[in-house]
Design an enzyme around this catalytic site. Structure first.
Site, PDB file in Angstrom:
ATOM      1  N   CYS A  80     -18.869   3.985  27.772  1.00 14.76           N
ATOM      2  CA  CYS A  80     -19.096   4.132  29.376  1.00 14.76           C
ATOM      3  C   CYS A  80     -19.160   5.449  29.781  1.00 14.76           C
ATOM      4  O   CYS A  80     -19.935   6.043  30.516  1.00 14.76           O
ATOM      5  CB  CYS A  80     -18.766   3.098  30.183  1.00 14.76           C
ATOM      6  SG  CYS A  80     -18.462   1.532  29.678  1.00 14.76           S
ATOM      7  N   HIS A 124     -21.330   8.014  32.212  1.00 15.80           N
ATOM      8  CA  HIS A 124     -21.078   7.596  33.607  1.00 15.80           C
ATOM      9  C   HIS A 124     -19.766   8.319  34.021  1.00 15.80           C
ATOM     10  O   HIS A 124     -18.920   7.809  34.788  1.00 15.80           O
ATOM     11  CB  HIS A 124     -21.063   6.216  33.843  1.00 15.80           C
ATOM     12  CG  HIS A 124     -22.525   5.690  33.688  1.00 15.80           C
ATOM     13  ND1 HIS A 124     -23.374   5.854  34.695  1.00 15.80           N
ATOM     14  CD2 HIS A 124     -23.051   4.980  32.712  1.00 15.80           C
ATOM     15  CE1 HIS A 124     -24.609   5.237  34.172  1.00 15.80           C
ATOM     16  NE2 HIS A 124     -24.471   4.923  33.129  1.00 15.80           N
ATOM     17  N   ARG A 158     -26.563  -6.670  33.829  1.00 17.89           N
ATOM     18  CA  ARG A 158     -26.500  -4.909  33.824  1.00 17.89           C
ATOM     19  C   ARG A 158     -25.631  -4.681  32.777  1.00 17.89           C
ATOM     20  O   ARG A 158     -25.949  -3.863  31.946  1.00 17.89           O
ATOM     21  CB  ARG A 158     -26.106  -4.569  35.296  1.00 17.89           C
ATOM     22  CG  ARG A 158     -26.016  -3.039  35.322  1.00 17.89           C
ATOM     23  CD  ARG A 158     -27.182  -2.495  35.195  1.00 17.89           C
ATOM     24  NE  ARG A 158     -27.281  -2.064  33.724  1.00 17.89           N
ATOM     25  CZ  ARG A 158     -28.270  -1.252  33.006  1.00 17.89           C
ATOM     26  NH1 ARG A 158     -29.223  -0.921  33.874  1.00 17.89           N
ATOM     27  NH2 ARG A 158     -28.339  -1.116  31.943  1.00 17.89           N
ATOM     28  N   CYS A 197     -25.976  -2.645  29.367  1.00 24.16           N
ATOM     29  CA  CYS A 197     -25.355  -1.323  28.938  1.00 24.16           C
ATOM     30  C   CYS A 197     -24.664  -1.323  27.494  1.00 24.16           C
ATOM     31  O   CYS A 197     -25.071  -0.248  26.809  1.00 24.16           O
ATOM     32  CB  CYS A 197     -24.167  -1.030  29.873  1.00 24.16           C
ATOM     33  SG  CYS A 197     -24.872  -0.483  31.427  1.00 24.16           S
TER      34      CYS A 197
END
Lengths: 216, 268
Positions: free
Chosen positions: B177, B181, B225, B229
């Site tokens: 992630c 991010h 969501r 991802c």
């Protein structure tokens, strides 16, 4: 006899690596949480997933260490990772590291391929590209570029196209971690995401003076 | 409410105008946005449907969900979503809004877990009750501050597990992630990326869900969501309501705590 010597050599190499890693493990925070988290993570997936899907959750040594140190390993470990990753690099059979920049240009723009799962998997045979523009600025005419990686506009213009630069570029795309442990950039060759030939095309896109990366 | 939607749409349109200069193909998207400027956020329709489902007696036990405890006591929905996930003593588990709604559908209405989760997300021609219910519940926290301090030991454990997963690299692209991010001011192609390790970044990411996604033509929940991802990271999809997803939510909500929710949202 030879076999025994080989075994001894391997054992010695193993031992040489161990102290550094053992020390690193001891210093890493939340080791118990890490073990719990791994268990939670692994058990969060459907049991009927094809086996090859689940192998995508496996971590090699580099992934494991990068995760543990949040992509910022201590200098000694960084050097160890880079050395080990350098040793993974393979070259095209005919040894040509620079291909056709037009093919490379196409591959740089393709961001599809490799999606699995039950909800929105890629159809079989979906083209898998390098997706370079997701993170890098390249040809001037393509303005929809990402910024996670540095701009590579005029890559060859700035560096030239010597054999040395060509090899560096090939190696970097094949295994980015050989130069920068735990970088954001995928290891395209190591994972066979791109073939050596495809990588040579992207090298041409970056280095060839006729490529729009350098011409415009 | 309407003005918030309009402001969001205006901002989105400005963003799109820039993208359109770059890519002519986004013109269709602009048309869709214009259409919605006239109609408001389509998620509001789903919110209304969710309210109906919440209050309607359904299932083998012919009961409504009005006695469902979303964390602040039976039937208390105002601000509940903004304080989820949290530890629930009755199940001895950390649960998010979706796992709690499913729990109530099972315990109060008598549905089986399988029945309750069968249509956990919508597809063209297949509505999702869960999406509607969660949109309704989420909207009861519109304007509320996200508040997930994760003080209970189980919550704290889940936050740490979520943090571990956030930085965990694997798959054929070496993703985690954090790759996309974990930094400030980056973008993929033209899509701006939030830095989910900061309060402001996590707040922007978390505070708008459930959200109507223009590119998908549907409302997405937080579970949807995050599961997507994972798909984009080229991993297999985690199971719906699995602890990995809930742990990530705890980690992100904890980071986002103090920021204000604006939900239902509208996103690309």
């Amino acid at each position: 006899m030879t076999r025994t010597i080989a075994r001894l050599a391997l054992a010695a190499a193993g031992l040489a690596l161990l102290p550094g890693l053992a020390q690193a493990q001891k210093n890493a925070p939340h080791n118990d949480i890490a073990a719990q988290a791994e268990q939670v993570f692994r058990s969060s997936f459907r049991a009927d997933n094809p086996k090859y899907w689940m192998t995508r959750l496996d971590q090699d040594e580099a992934m494991r260490l990068c995760s543990q140190y949040r992509d910022n390993p201590p200098p000694k470990m960084r050097a160890q990772i880079e050395k080990a990753q350098m040793a993974t690099i393979r070259y095209p059979v005919e040894g040509k590291l620079i291909g056709d920049w037009k093919e490379g240009e196409k591959l740089a723009a393709v961001g599809t391929g490799g999606h699995i799962g039950f909800i929105q998997p890629d159809p079989p045979g979906r083209l898998r590209g390098g997706n370079c523009y997701a993170c890098h600025q390249l040809a001037k005419k393509e303005v929809a570029y990402g910024t996670i990686g540095p701009s590579l506009q005029h890559f060859g213009k700035l560096r030239g196209n010597s054999d040395e630069i060509i090899k560096y570029t090939y190696d970097k795309i094949y295994n980015s971690n050989a130069f920068s442990a735990c970088t954001n950039m995928p290891r395209f060759g190591l994972h066979s995401w791109l073939t050596p030939e495809q990588i040579s095309h992207i090298v041409a896109f970056l280095v060839d003076p006729e490529s729009p990366v350098n011409k415009d | 409410m309407h003005s918030i939607v309009q402001a969001a749409l205006a901002a989105a349109t400005v963003g799109l105008a820039g993208a359109a200069l770059a890519q002519g193909s986004t013109m269709d998207e602009i048309a869709k946005y214009r259409e919605m400027l006239a109609d408001g956020n389509p998620a509001e329709l789903l919110e209304a449907k969710g309210e109906e489902l919440w209050k309607k007696a359904r299932g083998p036990k012919n009961a409504s969900l009005e006695q469902c405890d979303m964390g602040l006591g039976p039937g208390k929905l105002e601000g509940a979503y903004a304080q989820l996930p949290r530890y629930f003593a009755d199940t001895k588990k950390v649960m998010d809004a979706e796992s709690r709604v499913v729990h109530c559908m099972v315990s109060l209405q008598g549905f089986t877990q399988e029945e309750a989760t069968k249509n956990w997300f919508s597809k063209p021609g297949r509505d999702s009750d869960i999406e509607a219910l969660v949109t309704y519940i989420g909207a009861r926290s519109n304007g509320e501050k996200i508040n997930v301090p994760a003080r209970h030991p189980e919550e704290a454990r889940m936050a740490k597990i979520g943090e571990h997963i956030f930085y965990r690299r694997s798959g054929p692209q070496d993703f985690s992630c954090a790759i996309c991010h974990g930094q400030e001011g980056k973008r993929i192609r033209l899509q701006e990326l939030g830095n989910l390790t900061t309060q402001a970044g996590a707040g922007t990411a978390m505070g708008n869900w459930p959200s109507y996604r223009v590119s998908q033509g549907a409302v997405w929940t937080m579970q949807r969501r995050l599961i997507d991802c994972m798909r984009q990271a080229r991993w297999p999809e985690p199971k719906y309501l699995s602890d990995s997803v809930i742990a990530l939510e705890v980690f992100l909500q904890k980071t986002a705590s103090g920021t204000v929710m604006q939900t239902p949202g509208i996103k690309r």
